[in-house]
Design an enzyme around this catalytic site. Structure first.
Site, PDB file in Angstrom:
ATOM      1  N   ASP A 110       0.883  -1.167   0.000  1.00  0.00           N
ATOM      2  CA  ASP A 110       0.000   0.000   0.000  1.00  0.00           C
ATOM      3  C   ASP A 110       0.921   1.218   0.000  1.00  0.00           C
ATOM      4  O   ASP A 110       1.413   1.626   1.049  1.00  0.00           O
ATOM      5  CB  ASP A 110      -0.895  -0.011   1.237  1.00  0.00           C
ATOM      6  CG  ASP A 110      -1.773   1.229   1.326  1.00  0.00           C
ATOM      7  OD1 ASP A 110      -2.204   1.730   0.269  1.00  0.00           O
ATOM      8  OD2 ASP A 110      -2.017   1.700   2.454  1.00  0.00           O
TER       9      ASP A 110
ATOM     10  N   GLU B 128      -1.362  -1.548  -4.742  1.00  0.00           N
ATOM     11  CA  GLU B 128      -2.554  -0.741  -4.987  1.00  0.00           C
ATOM     12  C   GLU B 128      -2.244   0.328  -6.022  1.00  0.00           C
ATOM     13  O   GLU B 128      -1.188   0.950  -5.998  1.00  0.00           O
ATOM     14  CB  GLU B 128      -3.021  -0.088  -3.682  1.00  0.00           C
ATOM     15  CG  GLU B 128      -4.336   0.629  -3.822  1.00  0.00           C
ATOM     16  CD  GLU B 128      -4.889   1.122  -2.501  1.00  0.00           C
ATOM     17  OE1 GLU B 128      -5.638   2.108  -2.522  1.00  0.00           O
ATOM     18  OE2 GLU B 128      -4.570   0.527  -1.455  1.00  0.00           O
TER      19      GLU B 128
ATOM     20  N   ASP C 141      -2.804   1.103   7.086  1.00  0.00           N
ATOM     21  CA  ASP C 141      -1.864   0.797   5.998  1.00  0.00           C
ATOM     22  C   ASP C 141      -1.495  -0.681   5.971  1.00  0.00           C
ATOM     23  O   ASP C 141      -1.336  -1.271   4.904  1.00  0.00           O
ATOM     24  CB  ASP C 141      -0.618   1.692   6.032  1.00  0.00           C
ATOM     25  CG  ASP C 141       0.103   1.701   7.364  1.00  0.00           C
ATOM     26  OD1 ASP C 141      -0.276   0.948   8.271  1.00  0.00           O
ATOM     27  OD2 ASP C 141       1.068   2.475   7.493  1.00  0.00           O
TER      28      ASP C 141
END
Length: 173
Positions: free
Chosen positions: A8, A69, A141
């Site tokens: 992420d 992501e 996160d």
């Protein structure tokens, strides 16, 4: 068993999560942590910390695939650019290790993990904890990094059942 590193990306904190997935698609937790980048004096040094941190994790945990992501369009253009640069640094760090990278949008990750593309962060955190049988409350996160890894594990398992590559199963070129 395949080990997947989920990322992420962030310019201040990058979440990383590592899972193992078996041939049936069953996932198990391996590791998660934030890569805190704020200790560096300037942005290029933060990117260096990110690359070195991912290199260390790859050496220690030896992932075979990476899921990251995709960047969403932030309200602040400067933030969006920095996020894109952090994402690029992360991709570069793992590609240099010859690891395949699979990219997923936030809505795709939420859909795969929660069942709704517009799910709230707390729902993602909760479902990741349930899916990995974790007794601790994950930070956002870490949950996002593990969620992108879980998403890839699900796509991968479906692709295997269909005799396709993960990119083909998800409709990617």
């Amino acid at each position: 068993m395949t080990r997947i590193l989920g990322i992420d990306p962030g310019s201040q904190r990058t979440g990383v999560g590592i899972i193992d997935v078996d041939a049936t698609g069953r996932v198990s937790y391996v590791h998660h942590q934030p890569l805190v980048l704020l200790g560096a004096d300037d942005f290029p040094q933060r990117m260096k910390l990110l690359v070195l941190g991912l290199a260390d994790l790859c050496r220690e945990y030896e992932p075979q695939e990476v899921a990251i992501e995709r960047v969403f369009m932030a309200r602040n253009p400067d933030s969006a650019l920095k996020l894109g640069q952090a994402r690029g640094a992360a991709i570069s760090a793992v590609v240099l290790r010859d690891l395949p990278v699979h990219e997923y949008a936030a809505s795709e990750i939420k859909l795969a993990v929660v069942g709704r593309g517009g799910a709230e962060k707390q729902q993602v955190q909760h479902m990741v904890g349930l899916m990995l049988n974790l007794k601790i409350k994950l930070q956002a996160d870490a949950a996002d990094a593990l969620a992108v890894a879980i998403t890839h594990a699900h796509v991968r398992a479906t692709a295997n059942r269909l005799g396709l590559s993960a990119r083909q199963a998800w409709g990617r070129k």
